[in-house]
Enzyme design. Structure first.
Site, PDB file in Angstrom:
ATOM      1  CG  ASP A   1      48.871  41.736  10.199  1.00  0.00           C
ATOM      2  OD1 ASP A   1      47.646  41.499  10.215  1.00  0.00           O
ATOM      3  OD2 ASP A   1      49.446  42.355  11.117  1.00  0.00           O
TER       4      ASP A   1
ATOM      5  CG  ASN B   1      42.675  34.664  11.484  1.00  0.00           C
ATOM      6  OD1 ASN B   1      43.457  34.511  10.543  1.00  0.00           O
ATOM      7  ND2 ASN B   1      42.883  35.576  12.421  1.00  0.00           N
TER       8      ASN B   1
END
EC number: 2.5.1.-
Length: 265
Positions: free
Chosen positions: A35, A83
């Site tokens: 991330d 996502n």
């Protein structure tokens, strides 16, 4: 884009790896929630896709170091089901980047005895990406070194749901007795059935959550939260996470005294 497994031999790096190997047991399976690409790009005044491109170098370094250490399984949380809600141009650029990296590095994976695997809802993956994945998986399937798993279009809730669906269907068809369902049987229906649960889970970028990643499998994982944004994460941060892992006492619900008694026995 730098090629994988081209790092020059570094005596200090070799020394660190040997120390980690001899200090204590290494994790058999490391999971990483990669991330911080977007925030890294914003800080640098670059596009989000530039952050993802920069993150590929971190993947290269971590994969190489993990393989050199003898880690058996490395799972990289690459793209979640959630996502798919991102802007279409970003998704398209990410998929093109994945294809480019796989095509460029497939032979390197083969030469370094790394086996590529993938988990996730493949029905959501574009055909050209699936084709490239299938080709790379087939190319490396006989490798017996580290298994590098890409968690793509994956979520822990999806994994548990699809396992429940398959079990329910087998019960309905009379192929499975409900009385035989236990934790081990359930785990055999998860997408991760072929690998051990993660011993160590690393989350980068300073966020303190596991973001729907391997919810069942991370029940007893040791979790390390790193403040480093993924494009800046390198093998030294990986080594530090492993050192922290080696300091921890994994009790699996038992007491320290019970563990010591078992060691004596």
């Amino acid at each position: 884009m730098p090629q994988w497994f081209t790092s020059k031999s570094d005596p200090e790096d070799t020394r660190i790896q040997e120390t980690l190997k001899s200090s204590c047991v290494l994790p058999r399976h490391i999971g990483i929630i990669m991330d911080g690409n977007g925030r890294w790009a914003k800080i640098k005044g670059k596009s989000r896709i530039a952050g993802h491109v920069a993150g590929v170098e971190s993947v290269r370094d971590v994969v190489e170091a993990s393989s050199q250490l003898g880690i058996e399984n490395l799972t990289l949380f690459t793209f979640s089901i959630e996502n798919w809600k991102r802007p279409k141009p970003e998704i398209s650029a990410l998929m093109k980047l994945l294809i480019k990296v796989l095509r460029k590095e497939a032979v390197k994976l083969l030469e370094n005895d790394i086996r590529l695997e993938v988990i996730g809802d493949m029905e959501m993956i574009p055909d050209d990406v699936r084709k490239t994945l299938d080709e790379t998986i087939e190319l490396t399937r006989k490798n017996r070194g580290m298994a590098m798993t890409i968690a793509l279009s994956y979520s822990g809730k999806w994994d548990i749901t699809q396992a429940c669906r398959h079990i329910a269907l087998q019960v309905k068809q009379g192929l499975l007795d409900p009385e035989t369902i236990d934790e081990n049987l359930f785990a055999s229906y998860l997408s991760t059935a072929s690998m051990p649960d993660p011993d160590l889970l690393i989350r980068t970028s300073g966020e303190y959550r596991i973001s729907n990643f391997m919810l069942w499998q991370n029940a007893y994982s040791e979790i390390i939260f790193s403040n480093t944004l993924w494009p800046d994460f390198r093998r030294n941060e990986l080594y530090e996470a492993i050192r922290e892992f080696q300091k921890r006492e994994r009790r699996f619900g038992k007491t320290s005294e019970q563990l010591k008694t078992n060691e004596v026995e």
